[in-house]
Design a protein around this motif. Structure first.
Motif: not given
Length: 207
Positions: A61-64, A118-141
């Protein structure tokens, strides 16, 4: 439309959340929960066969809350979206329910709740948040380490606030405006770090 069973389930979860805040992990017993939710133990067991499944539902519920924000911000500028996600992370992770769940995980000798958390929190959302950060900061590649990037963002957002809350420090009243200010500064600092020109101003992380 919410059914009677769904309403009962929500009531039990609300009562469980309240018990965690006031009585802690050991105080979350079936008898106490039945009394708080004004239902029978049979009803509780029909919805949550054991304590693990009940706690897993609380974590989900919190993760949702964070999941909904990730899903609804797809049209925003990536930097603005990252800031909104950052503000949401602060709100969710410093909420009374989240702190209570984390305290329960620490008190659980089996370690099962920590795994669920961890499974429903960090492991679930960290990849998507990190991908967004990479895009926002222009770090692709780039050669930026995704795990380090997420840890940096997390640290800039929360500092030691969550640790302090877990240890009973007086809760901070961080309103919506303040959360967005912290998130904007965290994104700006993250950009500095990954552009190779990090300049840390203490007030930015704590205001």
């Amino acid at each position: 439309m919410t059914t009677g069973l769904e309403k009962r389930r929500d009531d039990i979860l609300d009562a469980a959340s309240a018990l965690l805040k006031t009585a802690g992990y050991t105080g979350l017993t079936t008898n106490a929960l039945a009394a708080a939710a004004q239902c029978s133990k049979k009803t509780i067991y029909s919805l949550f066969p054991d304590k693990d499944s009940l706690l897993a539902a609380l974590v989900t519920n919190q993760a949702a809350q964070l999941g909904q924000i990730l899903e609804t911000q797809v049209m925003d500028n990536t930097t603005e979206r990252l800031e909104k996600i950052g503000a949401a992370l602060i709100a969710v992770l410093l909420s009374e329910t989240s702190i209570a769940i984390n305290r329960a995980a620490i008190a659980d000798p089996s370690g099962k709740l920590s795994t669920i958390l961890r499974a429903n929190g960090r492991d679930r959302f960290a990849p998507e948040i990190t991908e967004l950060a990479i895009s926002a900061l222009g770090l692709n590649g780039s050669s930026a380490n995704p795990d380090e990037l997420f840890q940096s963002f997390y640290g800039l957002l929360l500092g030691d606030r969550q640790v302090g809350a877990l240890h009973g420090a007086p809760s901070e009243n961080i309103g919506e405006h303040a959360r967005f200010a912290i998130a904007r500064r965290a994104v700006a600092q993250l950009r500095c770090i990954y552009s190779g020109h990090a300049v840390f101003t203490p007030s930015l992380a704590s205001s």
